[in-house]
Design an enzyme around this catalytic site. Structure first.
Site, PDB file in Angstrom:
ATOM      1  N   SER A  98       0.797  -1.225   0.000  1.00  0.00           N
ATOM      2  CA  SER A  98       0.000   0.000   0.000  1.00  0.00           C
ATOM      3  C   SER A  98       0.834   1.283   0.000  1.00  0.00           C
ATOM      4  O   SER A  98       0.474   2.237  -0.713  1.00  0.00           O
ATOM      5  CB  SER A  98      -0.992  -0.014   1.169  1.00  0.00           C
ATOM      6  OG  SER A  98      -0.345  -0.196   2.401  1.00  0.00           O
ATOM      7  N   GLU A 116       4.269   2.571  11.220  1.00  0.00           N
ATOM      8  CA  GLU A 116       4.695   1.174  11.339  1.00  0.00           C
ATOM      9  C   GLU A 116       5.501   1.018  12.620  1.00  0.00           C
ATOM     10  O   GLU A 116       6.516   1.693  12.809  1.00  0.00           O
ATOM     11  CB  GLU A 116       5.519   0.747  10.125  1.00  0.00           C
ATOM     12  CG  GLU A 116       6.008  -0.685  10.196  1.00  0.00           C
ATOM     13  CD  GLU A 116       4.893  -1.686  10.453  1.00  0.00           C
ATOM     14  OE1 GLU A 116       4.987  -2.420  11.475  1.00  0.00           O
ATOM     15  OE2 GLU A 116       3.920  -1.723   9.665  1.00  0.00           O
ATOM     16  N   ASP A 152       2.974   3.105  17.817  1.00  0.00           N
ATOM     17  CA  ASP A 152       1.706   2.391  17.838  1.00  0.00           C
ATOM     18  C   ASP A 152       0.710   3.053  16.880  1.00  0.00           C
ATOM     19  O   ASP A 152       0.523   4.271  16.895  1.00  0.00           O
ATOM     20  CB  ASP A 152       1.141   2.390  19.259  1.00  0.00           C
ATOM     21  CG  ASP A 152      -0.236   1.778  19.323  1.00  0.00           C
ATOM     22  OD1 ASP A 152      -0.342   0.539  19.238  1.00  0.00           O
ATOM     23  OD2 ASP A 152      -1.213   2.543  19.454  1.00  0.00           O
ATOM     24  N   ASP A 173      -5.183  -1.313   8.305  1.00  0.00           N
ATOM     25  CA  ASP A 173      -4.974  -2.716   7.936  1.00  0.00           C
ATOM     26  C   ASP A 173      -4.242  -3.452   9.054  1.00  0.00           C
ATOM     27  O   ASP A 173      -3.085  -3.831   8.897  1.00  0.00           O
ATOM     28  CB  ASP A 173      -4.168  -2.759   6.630  1.00  0.00           C
ATOM     29  CG  ASP A 173      -3.749  -4.165   6.238  1.00  0.00           C
ATOM     30  OD1 ASP A 173      -4.426  -5.118   6.645  1.00  0.00           O
ATOM     31  OD2 ASP A 173      -2.721  -4.302   5.545  1.00  0.00           O
TER      32      ASP A 173
END
Length: 288
Positions: A98, A116, A152, A173
């Site tokens: 993505s 991430e 986070d 996601d």
């Protein structure tokens, strides 16, 4: 939890559905010259090697993007557009995730924010987002810089919304490794919608028999919440099953028999186009 590694699953049927949805939304955002913001809350590494031994072991890409690549020109236009975007990467034995697909659509003035937490994935993402894009015309630089937040995802979404450029997308996601993910997704995206009620919110979710109740509760809560407030939002779900649910009961593993997308504030015609794509994908990716 930080045990999930997408290198085992890149380019599988779930990625295909999610990324077709993503490219449809990005195409819609690009129809206007006004800038947009994309926040990718669980970005991963951005690019994945199709010859990675982990992916070869699961054979998930073989049953996903590589099988779809072999289909004829009768595929819906959105699938053809997605395959055209992936083609330069596939020719290098790569799969564009993505963040990389988003970079292909960025224009000067657009903002791309990735989140991430996994240290290895974040390091790979930082390296990959510095590389030139692969296109049909060869390598070229991205039009806008990608921001990386190594933290986070749910905490980041609280802090990052609403952005200064309020036209845009939140792509969520999670790995759903832990049952708490369902609750965290629900509470976080409800807050994001209230803070940034014009945002397109695209949530990927797995279809797993043992998580049926958690999934139903999450989706119902988010869709009910979207209807509330001074600016009620439309929403829809689109699902792709590639296995019969009952066939997964005796098998080890995650028991993923399909996946779905929940979209809040969908662009015009997105539901019809994604449902047509899912129907086509079922015909060529479902295991007989």
């Amino acid at each position: 939890m930080l045990s999930y590694q997408h290198e085992y699953h890149a380019g599988n049927h779930a990625d295909v559905l999610k990324h077709i949805c993503l490219t449809l939304i990005l195409h819609s955002l690009c129809r206007k010259e006004k800038p947009f913001t994309v926040i990718d809350s669980h970005a991963g590494a951005g690019r994945f090697r199709l010859d990675d031994e982990r992916l070869l072991r699961t054979e998930e890409a073989a049953g996903g993007i590589l099988r779809l690549q072999e289909q004829d020109a009768a595929a819906p236009q959105c699938i053809q557009d997605y395959l055209a975007a992936e083609a330069p990467y596939l020719s290098h034995r790569l799969y564009a995730g993505s963040p990389e697909l988003t970079r292909l659509y960025l224009r000067k003035g657009d903002r791309h924010v990735t989140v991430e937490k996994h240290p290895q994935a974040a390091a790979a993402l930082r390296e990959n987002m510095a590389l030139p894009l692969l296109t049909a015309d060869g390598e070229q630089p991205a039009a806008a810089r990608t921001e990386l937040h190594e933290e986070d995802s749910y905490t980041a979404l609280h802090a990052l919304t609403p952005p200064q450029v309020k036209r845009g997308l939140v792509l969520c996601d999670p790995s759903y490794e832990d049952a708490s993910d369902y609750r965290q997704v629900t509470e976080t995206l409800k807050l994001v919608h209230r803070k940034w009620n014009t945002a397109i919110i695209a949530l990927w979710y797995p279809l797993i028999v043992r998580r049926k109740n958690e999934t139903a509760q999450m989706l119902t809560a988010l869709q009910d919440d979207a209807k509330l407030g001074t600016m009620p939002a439309e929403s829809f779900r689109c699902e792709l099953s590639v296995r019969a649910p009952e066939s997964m009961n005796t098998e080890a593993g995650a028991h993923l028999y399909g996946s779905g997308m929940l979209v809040i504030n969908p662009p015009w015609h997105l539901q019809e186009e994604l449902e047509a794509a899912a129907q086509y994908l079922h015909g060529c990716l479902a295991q007989k």
